[in-house]
Design an enzyme around this catalytic site. Structure first.
Site, mmCIF file in Angstrom:
data_model
loop_
_atom_site.group_PDB
_atom_site.id
_atom_site.type_symbol
_atom_site.label_atom_id
_atom_site.label_comp_id
_atom_site.label_asym_id
_atom_site.label_seq_id
_atom_site.Cartn_x
_atom_site.Cartn_y
_atom_site.Cartn_z
ATOM 1 N N HIS A 151 -1.371 -2.784 -7.106
ATOM 2 C CA HIS A 151 -2.062 -2.458 -5.847
ATOM 3 C C HIS A 151 -3.580 -2.581 -5.977
ATOM 4 O O HIS A 151 -4.242 -1.726 -6.570
ATOM 5 C CB HIS A 151 -1.675 -1.033 -5.412
ATOM 6 C CG HIS A 151 -2.238 -0.643 -4.092
ATOM 7 N ND1 HIS A 151 -2.708 0.629 -3.814
ATOM 8 C CD2 HIS A 151 -2.416 -1.356 -2.954
ATOM 9 C CE1 HIS A 151 -3.148 0.663 -2.575
ATOM 10 N NE2 HIS A 151 -2.983 -0.521 -2.028
ATOM 11 N N GLU A 206 -4.239 0.076 -8.800
ATOM 12 C CA GLU A 206 -3.192 1.067 -9.072
ATOM 13 C C GLU A 206 -1.971 0.327 -9.612
ATOM 14 O O GLU A 206 -1.524 -0.650 -9.004
ATOM 15 C CB GLU A 206 -2.760 1.765 -7.777
ATOM 16 C CG GLU A 206 -3.536 3.010 -7.435
ATOM 17 C CD GLU A 206 -3.010 3.676 -6.164
ATOM 18 O OE1 GLU A 206 -2.731 4.876 -6.214
ATOM 19 O OE2 GLU A 206 -2.910 3.007 -5.118
ATOM 20 N N SER A 241 0.823 -1.205 0.000
ATOM 21 C CA SER A 241 0.000 0.000 0.000
ATOM 22 C C SER A 241 0.859 1.258 0.000
ATOM 23 O O SER A 241 0.342 2.356 -0.179
ATOM 24 C CB SER A 241 -0.867 0.041 1.254
ATOM 25 O OG SER A 241 -1.645 -1.120 1.345
ATOM 26 N N ASN A 247 -3.860 5.905 -1.160
ATOM 27 C CA ASN A 247 -3.554 6.003 0.273
ATOM 28 C C ASN A 247 -2.900 7.318 0.667
ATOM 29 O O ASN A 247 -2.969 7.718 1.827
ATOM 30 C CB ASN A 247 -2.703 4.815 0.716
ATOM 31 C CG ASN A 247 -3.559 3.572 0.825
ATOM 32 O OD1 ASN A 247 -4.642 3.621 1.400
ATOM 33 N ND2 ASN A 247 -3.113 2.482 0.244
#
Ligand code: NAD
Length: 291
Positions: A140, A152, A119, A190
């Site tokens: 991701h 991602e 992450s 994130n």
């Protein structure tokens, strides 16, 4: 690059979801973990999620059985050397991920693509410790993997175009949508989401609101489907803390300092849904706020 066989490292909440969607899309999946219990639990979750899809007519029983038959498990990491694509999805700790890649590299075929579902950790740094930084990238997924549309894709400084294109083709085969992010701490989702969750924990820590008032405010006041504390429990508080530390260390800005209350929950082992307790206690019939 023809990808048929996918190795998934880590059978936790993300790893089992990744194995699930890969198998449904027709890839052969080899799922690895360090403990048998995690593998059994992971496969149990995949089965019950697929059963739910069958009962809702989102999948046929034949497709479920075929997808399940494509998943095998192993405690022996070197077996993943025979796969075309590895998605590492173990615990969010750089030393853990580094050790996995170190142990795996001597067993890899020359064309295997290595990816991490991290992450937040630097893809360039993880890649630099393997023998193939040009065949390494960030892959991701979002939680829960079978439901969430986005993946991602993060290129490290050395990632080459054929590797990116091969991963993009996998995302498309999964029926998901890719967003490309540069390799900076916590990437896009994130970088934006975690400071909001951390701020929600500060709001609780400073007594501005209770767990319920914070989550209700964000759900009804900003139309978020889940409140930030509920979402933190869903993600895992250890993962949230690890991401805040990566942002804090990597961007050297005090605005990313992790809230001490988040640290305290993690120290207590109250990691959210996965351990039965976090900002809510999930051990009874209904979640009950812990503050
Ligand atoms: P988790 O705690 O549910 O699972 C981690 C699994 O990794 C455990 O089963 C553990 O036994 C296993 N593991 C630990 N060391 C290992 C090793 N050396 N070899 C093989 N397996 C090992 O965690 P998770 O939520 O599934 O997170 C996994 C990764 O996915 C992390 O990098 C995390 O940042 C990332 N991620 C998490 C979310 C989320 O919402 N939780 C979302 C996107 C990405």
């Amino acid at each position: 690059m023809d990808i048929r066989k996918v190795g998934v490292v880590g059978a936790g909440q993300m790893g089992n979801g990744i194995a699930h969607v890969m198998a449904v899309a027709g890839y052969d999946v080899l799922l690895n973990d360090i403990n048998q219990e995690a593998l059994d639990k992971g496969v149990g979750v995949i089965k019950s999620n697929m059963d739910r899809m069958v009962s809702r007519d989102k999948m046929t029983a034949e497709d479920r059985d075929a997808a399940l038959s494509r998943i095998t498990t192993t405690l022996d990491l070197p077996e993943l050397g025979a796969t075309d694509l590895v998605v590492e999805s173990a615990t969010e700790r750089e030393t853990v991920k580094q050790a996995i890649f170190e142990d795996l590299v001597p067993h890899l075929g020359p064309d295997t693509i290595l990816t991490s579902n991290t992450s937040s950790i630097s893809i360039t740094r993880l890649a630099s410790r393997t023998d193939r930084p040009e065949k390494f990238m960030g892959f991701h997924f979002m939680n829960p993997v079978p439901v969430m549309q986005l993946v991602e894709l993060i290129r490290g400084i050395a990632t080459d175009k054929p590797t990116y294109d091969a991963c993009l083709a996998v995302v498309e085969n999964l029926g998901k949508t890719a967003a490309s992010s540069e390799d900076f701490p916590a990437f896009i989702v994130n970088r934006i989401l975690m400071p909001m969750i951390n701020e929600a924990v500060y709001t609780l820590y400073e007594g501005v609101g209770s767990v319920i008032s914070i989550d209700t405010s964000m759900k009804l006041g900003t139309n978020h489907p889940m409140g930030p504390l509920e979402l933190a429990d869903f993600i895992g508080l250890d993962t949230c803390l690890a991401i805040m530390n990566v942002l804090h260390d990597g961007l050297a800005d005090t605005k990313y300092r992790p809230c001490p209350l988040l640290t305290k929950y993690v120290e207590a082992g109250w990691l959210g849904r996965k351990t039965g307790r976090g900002f809510y206690d999930y051990r009874g019939e209904e979640p009950v706020p812990t503050r």
